[in-house]
Design a protein around this motif. Structure first.
Motif, PDB file in Angstrom:
ATOM      1  N   ALA A 163       0.836  -1.206   0.000  1.00 41.46           N
ATOM      2  CA  ALA A 163       0.000   0.000   0.000  1.00 41.46           C
ATOM      3  C   ALA A 163       0.870   1.255   0.000  1.00 41.46           C
ATOM      4  O   ALA A 163       0.491   2.292  -0.558  1.00 41.46           O
ATOM      5  CB  ALA A 163      -0.930   0.003   1.203  1.00 41.46           C
ATOM      6  N   THR A 164       2.025   1.190   0.616  1.00 39.47           N
ATOM      7  CA  THR A 164       2.946   2.330   0.635  1.00 39.47           C
ATOM      8  C   THR A 164       3.426   2.636  -0.777  1.00 39.47           C
ATOM      9  O   THR A 164       3.498   3.800  -1.182  1.00 39.47           O
ATOM     10  CB  THR A 164       4.147   2.030   1.558  1.00 39.47           C
ATOM     11  N   PHE A 165       3.764   1.595  -1.532  1.00 44.73           N
ATOM     12  CA  PHE A 165       4.184   1.794  -2.924  1.00 44.73           C
ATOM     13  C   PHE A 165       3.045   2.393  -3.749  1.00 44.73           C
ATOM     14  O   PHE A 165       3.272   3.285  -4.571  1.00 44.73           O
ATOM     15  CB  PHE A 165       4.659   0.481  -3.547  1.00 44.73           C
ATOM     16  N   ALA A 166       1.829   1.932  -3.533  1.00 50.84           N
ATOM     17  CA  ALA A 166       0.677   2.446  -4.280  1.00 50.84           C
ATOM     18  C   ALA A 166       0.457   3.923  -3.947  1.00 50.84           C
ATOM     19  O   ALA A 166       0.203   4.741  -4.849  1.00 50.84           O
ATOM     20  CB  ALA A 166      -0.569   1.632  -3.952  1.00 50.84           C
ATOM     21  N   THR A 167       0.562   4.288  -2.690  1.00 53.95           N
ATOM     22  CA  THR A 167       0.391   5.682  -2.274  1.00 53.95           C
ATOM     23  C   THR A 167       1.493   6.551  -2.877  1.00 53.95           C
ATOM     24  O   THR A 167       1.239   7.665  -3.346  1.00 53.95           O
ATOM     25  CB  THR A 167       0.412   5.789  -0.734  1.00 53.95           C
ATOM     26  N   LEU A 168       2.704   6.048  -2.884  1.00 50.82           N
ATOM     27  CA  LEU A 168       3.828   6.773  -3.456  1.00 50.82           C
ATOM     28  C   LEU A 168       3.612   6.988  -4.957  1.00 50.82           C
ATOM     29  O   LEU A 168       3.824   8.096  -5.476  1.00 50.82           O
ATOM     30  CB  LEU A 168       5.121   5.988  -3.210  1.00 50.82           C
ATOM     31  N   ALA A 169       3.195   5.953  -5.659  1.00 54.67           N
ATOM     32  CA  ALA A 169       2.932   6.063  -7.100  1.00 54.67           C
ATOM     33  C   ALA A 169       1.821   7.084  -7.374  1.00 54.67           C
ATOM     34  O   ALA A 169       1.919   7.896  -8.301  1.00 54.67           O
ATOM     35  CB  ALA A 169       2.573   4.704  -7.678  1.00 54.67           C
ATOM     36  N   LEU A 170       0.755   7.048  -6.569  1.00 56.32           N
ATOM     37  CA  LEU A 170      -0.345   7.996  -6.726  1.00 56.32           C
ATOM     38  C   LEU A 170       0.154   9.418  -6.506  1.00 56.32           C
ATOM     39  O   LEU A 170      -0.197  10.340  -7.247  1.00 56.32           O
ATOM     40  CB  LEU A 170      -1.474   7.660  -5.749  1.00 56.32           C
TER      41      LEU A 170
END
Length: 184
Positions: A163-170
């Motif tokens: 989820a951290t990677f997804a938030t970073l990408a967003l």
């Protein structure tokens, strides 16, 4: 006897034993059997030279994994430290601080002592030993550090959650979108 503000796990007094002599770990070995099963190895030693106080000692030994300091303030108390010089591994070991005074020795066990990679643990000591005849023993004579059951472990590094990677990408996507709007 303390290390990192914690008292030693166990103490053993041995009348007529000098850990730096041929006796080695015989004064405490049997008493500490319940805490591990490996053979004790001498890690470092301090030998008093006259009555020069304060006495400061530094050594590096025990498979090249540790360094030690020892300070004798007045013959009855002082400080000490142990440093894990292995910068890749956390280390756990059984550690004994064995002090010869008068006609005997005291051994303090720090069971399963954890020392993180590169970490230094500080300790203090006060010599208050009484022999088998309930007589107070004399000042510091010498000291030997013993170790056994050395267990290295690679420090655990936190891995970000997906989820951290997804938030970073967003976040990067929104920054790119904002930049694009400013350019037009």
């Amino acid at each position: 006897m303390t290390l990192a503000t914690e008292a030693a796990d166990f103490f053993q007094y041995a009348d007529g034993v000098n850990p730096q002599g041929n006796a080695g770990s015989t004064g405490f070995d049997g008493a500490f059997d319940a805490y591990g099963d490996g053979a004790w190895q001498k890690m470092a030693k301090v030998t008093q030279a006259g009555d020069a106080y304060p006495l400061t000692y530094e050594a590096s030994d025990f498979l090249g994994k540790f360094s030690f300091t020892f300070t004798l303030v007045d013959g009855k108390n002082g400080t000490w430290s142990i440093t894990n010089t292995d910068l890749l591994n956390d280390l756990t070991l059984d550690l004994v601080f064995a002090m010869h005074v008068g006609g005997g020795s005291g051994a303090w066990l720090f069971d399963d002592q954890f020392i993180a990679s590169g970490q230094t643990l500080q300790g203090t000591w006060v010599q208050n030993m009484v022999n088998g005849r309930q007589q107070r023993v004399t000042d510091f004579s010498n000291l030997t550090f013993f170790g056994r059951d050395l267990v290295p472990s690679i420090p655990i590094v936190d891995v970000p959650e997906p989820a951290t990677f997804a938030t970073l990408a967003l976040g990067f996507g929104l920054m790119g979108l904002a930049r694009r709007r400013r350019q037009t």
